[in-house]
Write a protein that holds these residues in place. Sequence first.
Motif, PDB file in Angstrom:
ATOM      1  N   LEU A  31      -3.636 -64.621 -45.401  1.00 62.33           N
ATOM      2  CA  LEU A  31      -2.292 -64.211 -45.827  1.00 62.33           C
ATOM      3  C   LEU A  31      -1.954 -64.770 -47.214  1.00 62.33           C
ATOM      4  CD1 LEU A  31      -0.287 -64.644 -42.516  1.00 62.33           C
ATOM      5  CD2 LEU A  31      -0.672 -62.489 -43.741  1.00 62.33           C
ATOM      6  N   PHE A  32      -2.216 -66.047 -47.419  1.00 69.03           N
ATOM      7  CA  PHE A  32      -1.912 -66.665 -48.710  1.00 69.03           C
ATOM      8  C   PHE A  32      -2.796 -66.094 -49.824  1.00 69.03           C
ATOM      9  CE2 PHE A  32      -0.411 -70.485 -46.096  1.00 69.03           C
ATOM     10  CZ  PHE A  32       0.889 -70.025 -46.082  1.00 69.03           C
ATOM     11  N   TYR A  33      -4.047 -65.793 -49.508  1.00 74.50           N
ATOM     12  CA  TYR A  33      -4.945 -65.190 -50.484  1.00 74.50           C
ATOM     13  C   TYR A  33      -4.427 -63.811 -50.898  1.00 74.50           C
ATOM     14  CZ  TYR A  33      -9.105 -62.933 -52.392  1.00 74.50           C
ATOM     15  OH  TYR A  33      -9.965 -62.234 -53.195  1.00 74.50           O
ATOM     16  N   LEU A  34      -4.053 -62.986 -49.913  1.00 73.23           N
ATOM     17  CA  LEU A  34      -3.559 -61.642 -50.210  1.00 73.23           C
ATOM     18  C   LEU A  34      -2.229 -61.672 -50.944  1.00 73.23           C
ATOM     19  CD1 LEU A  34      -4.555 -59.891 -46.887  1.00 73.23           C
ATOM     20  CD2 LEU A  34      -5.602 -59.570 -49.145  1.00 73.23           C
ATOM     21  N   GLU A  35      -1.399 -62.679 -50.657  1.00 70.41           N
ATOM     22  CA  GLU A  35      -0.147 -62.822 -51.396  1.00 70.41           C
ATOM     23  C   GLU A  35      -0.446 -63.181 -52.859  1.00 70.41           C
ATOM     24  OE1 GLU A  35       4.140 -64.949 -50.838  1.00 70.41           O
ATOM     25  OE2 GLU A  35       2.378 -66.209 -50.505  1.00 70.41           O
ATOM     26  N   ALA A  36      -1.384 -64.074 -53.083  1.00 72.89           N
ATOM     27  CA  ALA A  36      -1.750 -64.468 -54.439  1.00 72.89           C
ATOM     28  C   ALA A  36      -2.344 -63.295 -55.221  1.00 72.89           C
ATOM     29  CB  ALA A  36      -2.746 -65.626 -54.402  1.00 72.89           C
ATOM     30  N   LYS A  37      -3.028 -62.392 -54.523  1.00 68.04           N
ATOM     31  CA  LYS A  37      -3.619 -61.211 -55.153  1.00 68.04           C
ATOM     32  C   LYS A  37      -2.617 -60.065 -55.280  1.00 68.04           C
ATOM     33  CE  LYS A  37      -7.873 -62.470 -55.777  1.00 68.04           C
ATOM     34  NZ  LYS A  37      -8.470 -62.468 -57.103  1.00 68.04           N
ATOM     35  N   LYS A  38      -1.367 -60.315 -54.870  1.00 68.49           N
ATOM     36  CA  LYS A  38      -0.281 -59.327 -54.959  1.00 68.49           C
ATOM     37  C   LYS A  38      -0.550 -58.080 -54.113  1.00 68.49           C
ATOM     38  CE  LYS A  38       1.921 -61.711 -58.133  1.00 68.49           C
ATOM     39  NZ  LYS A  38       2.739 -62.763 -57.682  1.00 68.49           N
ATOM     40  N   GLN A  39      -1.263 -58.255 -52.990  1.00 67.22           N
ATOM     41  CA  GLN A  39      -1.495 -57.150 -52.075  1.00 67.22           C
ATOM     42  C   GLN A  39      -0.454 -57.125 -50.963  1.00 67.22           C
ATOM     43  OE1 GLN A  39      -5.802 -57.850 -51.338  1.00 67.22           O
ATOM     44  NE2 GLN A  39      -5.987 -55.729 -52.027  1.00 67.22           N
ATOM     45  N   ILE A  40       0.130 -58.293 -50.675  1.00 66.90           N
ATOM     46  CA  ILE A  40       1.197 -58.384 -49.690  1.00 66.90           C
ATOM     47  C   ILE A  40       2.314 -59.254 -50.244  1.00 66.90           C
ATOM     48  CG2 ILE A  40      -0.343 -58.082 -47.695  1.00 66.90           C
ATOM     49  CD1 ILE A  40       0.026 -61.121 -47.169  1.00 66.90           C
ATOM     50  N   GLU A  41       3.469 -59.126 -49.625  1.00 67.67           N
ATOM     51  CA  GLU A  41       4.608 -60.001 -49.912  1.00 67.67           C
ATOM     52  C   GLU A  41       4.953 -60.708 -48.617  1.00 67.67           C
ATOM     53  OE1 GLU A  41       9.233 -59.723 -51.436  1.00 67.67           O
ATOM     54  OE2 GLU A  41       8.225 -57.928 -50.745  1.00 67.67           O
ATOM     55  N   LEU A  42       5.282 -61.995 -48.703  1.00 70.19           N
ATOM     56  CA  LEU A  42       5.690 -62.782 -47.539  1.00 70.19           C
ATOM     57  C   LEU A  42       7.169 -63.137 -47.685  1.00 70.19           C
ATOM     58  CD1 LEU A  42       2.558 -65.104 -47.275  1.00 70.19           C
ATOM     59  CD2 LEU A  42       3.097 -63.118 -45.848  1.00 70.19           C
ATOM     60  N   PRO A  43       8.053 -62.169 -47.384  1.00 72.63           N
ATOM     61  CA  PRO A  43       9.487 -62.442 -47.502  1.00 72.63           C
ATOM     62  C   PRO A  43       9.943 -63.384 -46.391  1.00 72.63           C
ATOM     63  CG  PRO A  43       9.156 -60.273 -46.571  1.00 72.63           C
ATOM     64  CD  PRO A  43       7.792 -60.820 -46.918  1.00 72.63           C
ATOM     65  N   PRO A  44      11.165 -63.924 -46.508  1.00 77.16           N
ATOM     66  CA  PRO A  44      11.691 -64.802 -45.458  1.00 77.16           C
ATOM     67  C   PRO A  44      11.787 -64.068 -44.120  1.00 77.16           C
ATOM     68  CG  PRO A  44      13.097 -64.859 -47.411  1.00 77.16           C
ATOM     69  CD  PRO A  44      12.090 -63.777 -47.629  1.00 77.16           C
ATOM     70  N   GLY A  45      11.840 -64.841 -43.063  1.00 78.82           N
ATOM     71  CA  GLY A  45      12.045 -64.273 -41.736  1.00 78.82           C
ATOM     72  C   GLY A  45      10.766 -63.941 -40.994  1.00 78.82           C
ATOM     73  N   ASN A  46       9.648 -64.601 -41.343  1.00 73.63           N
ATOM     74  CA  ASN A  46       8.382 -64.401 -40.648  1.00 73.63           C
ATOM     75  C   ASN A  46       7.914 -62.950 -40.709  1.00 73.63           C
ATOM     76  OD1 ASN A  46       6.220 -65.665 -39.366  1.00 73.63           O
ATOM     77  ND2 ASN A  46       6.960 -65.126 -37.340  1.00 73.63           N
TER      78      ASN A  46
END
Length: 63
Positions: free
Chosen positions: A41-56
């Motif tokens: 998850l953190f890798y994909l967020e860093a690659k801008k493929q996903i966003e991890l918004p608040p609220g799980n």
Amino acid sequence: MQSIDALLEQLRVLDTPISRFDIGMPLLGAGHSQDQILNALFYLEAKKQIELPPGNRLRLFSC
């Protein structure tokens, strides 16, 4: 890389935004550890493929 590919495949199956629980449980059942899933998850967020918004939640940008 196997956990990242599995995570992306699970995201493609589900609508966005989705609960992290909705992707975590199937991946845990498939033999991936919680640490592997979080790292993916953190890798994909860093690659801008996903966003991890608040609220799980998470949102898939593109793949």
